[in-house]
Design a protein around this motif. Structure first.
Motif, short mmCIF file in Angstrom:
data_model
loop_
_atom_site.label_atom_id
_atom_site.label_comp_id
_atom_site.label_asym_id
_atom_site.label_seq_id
_atom_site.Cartn_x
_atom_site.Cartn_y
_atom_site.Cartn_z
N LEU A 221 0.85 -1.69 0.22
CA LEU A 221 -0.34 0.02 -0.25
C LEU A 221 1.16 1.19 0.04
CD1 LEU A 221 -2.81 -0.98 2.60
CD2 LEU A 221 -3.05 -1.07 -0.16
N GLY A 222 0.46 2.49 0.20
CA GLY A 222 1.45 3.78 0.23
C GLY A 222 0.15 4.47 -0.59
N ASP A 223 0.35 5.01 -0.59
CA ASP A 223 0.05 7.11 -1.38
C ASP A 223 0.07 6.42 -2.65
OD1 ASP A 223 -1.22 8.36 0.73
OD2 ASP A 223 0.51 9.79 0.85
N GLY A 224 -1.81 6.09 -2.99
CA GLY A 224 -1.38 5.61 -5.03
C GLY A 224 -1.91 6.36 -5.10
N THR B 259 -4.50 12.88 -7.73
CA THR B 259 -3.69 13.43 -8.06
C THR B 259 -2.58 12.51 -9.02
OG1 THR B 259 -2.30 13.05 -5.79
CG2 THR B 259 -3.33 15.51 -6.80
N GLY B 260 -2.47 11.40 -9.63
CA GLY B 260 -2.10 10.44 -10.21
C GLY B 260 -1.28 10.00 -10.18
N GLN B 261 -0.36 8.84 -10.60
CA GLN B 261 0.54 7.80 -10.52
C GLN B 261 1.62 8.39 -9.23
OE1 GLN B 261 1.02 5.48 -14.06
NE2 GLN B 261 -0.63 4.42 -13.67
N GLY C 199 -0.76 -0.56 -10.49
CA GLY C 199 -1.11 -0.07 -11.74
C GLY C 199 -2.20 0.42 -12.38
N GLY C 200 -2.66 1.12 -10.57
CA GLY C 200 -3.63 1.82 -10.88
C GLY C 200 -3.29 3.33 -11.87
N GLU D 96 -12.54 5.25 -17.10
CA GLU D 96 -13.04 4.17 -17.68
C GLU D 96 -13.10 3.21 -16.03
OE1 GLU D 96 -14.16 2.22 -20.07
OE2 GLU D 96 -13.62 4.46 -21.11
N ARG D 97 -14.39 3.21 -15.64
CA ARG D 97 -14.22 2.22 -14.11
C ARG D 97 -15.30 1.17 -14.34
NH1 ARG D 97 -10.29 4.60 -13.17
NH2 ARG D 97 -9.79 6.09 -11.98
#
Length: 481
Positions: free
Chosen positions: A88-91, A125-127, A133-134, A174-175
């Protein structure tokens, strides 16, 4: 940038170093359209003077605010539905700034403490290195829902992060769990802390006693300064107390968070990161918010159990630096603290003074019994609205749309228990909100209707109207978290 003289940057988490976070950059969005700006919250940290262009630069393009070193993605682990995840972590977000409250904001809080350290954290705010992979993005619908949840909870007196900014970013996402492509956004929230239980879990997983000790001192000194330096059980006890208060106020609000993983609980006892939340449509202990919560692990009435389980995981991390017995003693304080805070939360929501433990518990018990019997005809929020101020509201309640629910043995027991308690600040009943027949609720049908107006016609009027009514409710209730 024209910040207030009261703006006091203090990026303290950044001081912990690279072992706790990674420097990152925000995505470059195709457009930045301001959809929501919380000027009241901005004034509490000295940022109310920003123009729209400056606001978008700070919270859409994330140009650093004065005195801030730039965004960092925080590292943490966590149990997700009780399965440990070390990846995990801020993804899809980061910590973008920390600053002190203004003295005026501190004075208005319940205890009028010294100005607290506050965080500005993001979502969408992005990757980052932790995106797994999100795409690191947030749907506009998700941002709208978080604004609504946080605003409602603040009005109800629940300790919560506050939606600070919502900017539409012009990407088609896309979700798999909603109609796609769907619109995108970036959210900024104002919170007392983003240090999670999972922040400690990562250090413990790595066997880093030094990191645990650094986190203890960081959290103690900034968020629980009454705890003595190096007192890990004392810090745990303080976190137990604040978590018990939060849980009790969720219950009194009829709120279901939905995803009570260890990375979604923080050391200040503040609700944050709203995903599949719901408010109870009626009294139902088994009600769940997330469609994927197949076993009801985080159902409405199981939230105290979930929070306590998470606290035990935090305590396990502290075993690296403290003896088991005092940590266990601190954990065992959760049950009594929760019951005490639940009584206080119900009295707060009913607008009455405490009469003592036995009488207060009788009022909680009879309120729940009446809600259970009333079901869909009564609902959760309307009962607290109808009887706010105690027996002083009897004429209003007994002539209102739920009058038929206020009869029978369960109601008689509730009425007797309520009559024992004196009104608290009875002048609040003079607010125009109490002349309405219905309270402000936040049920899923209304949330979906607000979103439909935006999705189908780009009509933001229902969203803004709801926020205006919630602000009126906040002032009418007069609660503080």
């Amino acid at each position: 940038m024209p910040v207030s003289p009261d703006y006091r940057p203090e990026p303290r988490f950044f001081d912990l170093g690279a072992v706790f976070a990674d420097a990152v950059q925000a995505a470059d969005f195709p457009k930045t359209v301001l959809r929501f700006r919380n000027d009241r919250a901005a004034a509490e940290v000295g940022l109310e003077g920003l123009s729209e262009a400056e606001w978008i630069a700070a919270f859409g393009r994330f140009e650093p605010l004065p005195g801030q070193p730039g965004p960092i993605a925080m590292r943490y682990h966590g149990h997700q539905f009780r399965h440990y995840n070390p990846d995990l972590g801020d993804g899809r977000g980061f910590l973008t700034a920390q600053m002190r409250e203004t003295p005026r904001a501190a004075a208005l809080r319940e205890r009028g403490d010294r100005p607290r350290l506050m965080d500005l954290g993001t979502k969408g705010t992005g990757q980052t290195p932790w995106s797994r992979g999100g795409d690191g993005r947030l749907t506009l619908k998700g941002g709208v829902r978080e604004v609504l949840a946080a605003t409602m909870l603040e009005a109800q007196g629940v300790p919560t992060s506050r939606a600070f900014s919502l900017i539409e970013t012009g990407e088609a996402l896309e979700r798999g769990d909603e109609p796609s492509p769907t619109r995108s956004a970036v959210l900024v929230r104002l919170s007392h802390s983003h240090v999670r239980f999972g922040t400690f879990q990562r250090a413990a997983y790595l066997g880093r006693k030094d990191q645990i000790e650094a986190l203890i001192e960081h959290v103690r000194s900034l968020y629980h300064p009454s705890v003595a330096a190096g007192d890990a059980p004392g810090l745990l006890a303080a976190i137990v107390e604040s978590s018990a208060k939060l849980t009790a106020r969720w219950i009194a609000a009829g709120f279901v968070h939905g995803v009570l993983n260890t990375d979604n609980l923080n050391v200040t006892g503040e609700s944050f990161d709203y995903g599949p939340w719901r408010f109870l449509p009626e009294y139902d202990p088994a009600f769940t918010a997330a469609y994927f919560d197949q076993t009801g692990l985080y159902a409405f009435a199981r939230q105290p159990e979930a929070v306590f389980w998470n606290l035990t995981q935090l305590a396990g991390c502290l075993k690296l630096v403290a003896e088991v017995e005092p940590l266990t003693d601190a954990l065992n304080g959760f049950g009594p603290a929760y019951i005490r805070e639940l009584r206080a939360a119900f009295l707060m929501r009913l607008g009455v003074h405490s009469l003592g433990e036995a009488a207060d518990q009788r009022l909680v018990d009879t309120t729940l019994a009446l809600l259970r019997e009333g079901g869909a005809a009564l609902r959760w929020e309307p009962l607290f609205f109808d009887w706010f101020g105690g027996f002083a509201s009897s004429a209003r309640a007994l002539s209102g749309p739920r009058a038929k629910s206020y009869q029978g043995e369960a109601f008689d027991a509730f009425r007797f228990a309520l009559m024992e308690h004196e009104p608290d600040r009875i002048e609040r009943l003079e607010h125009p909100m109490f002349a309405a027949r219905e309270p402000e609720e936040m049920l899923i049908d209304e949330v979906e209707a607000i979103w439909a107006a935006i999705a189908e016609a780009d009509d933001w009027a229902p969203f803004q109207a709801k926020l205006d009514r919630l602000e009126a409710a906040r002032l009418a209730w007069g609660f503080t978290a």
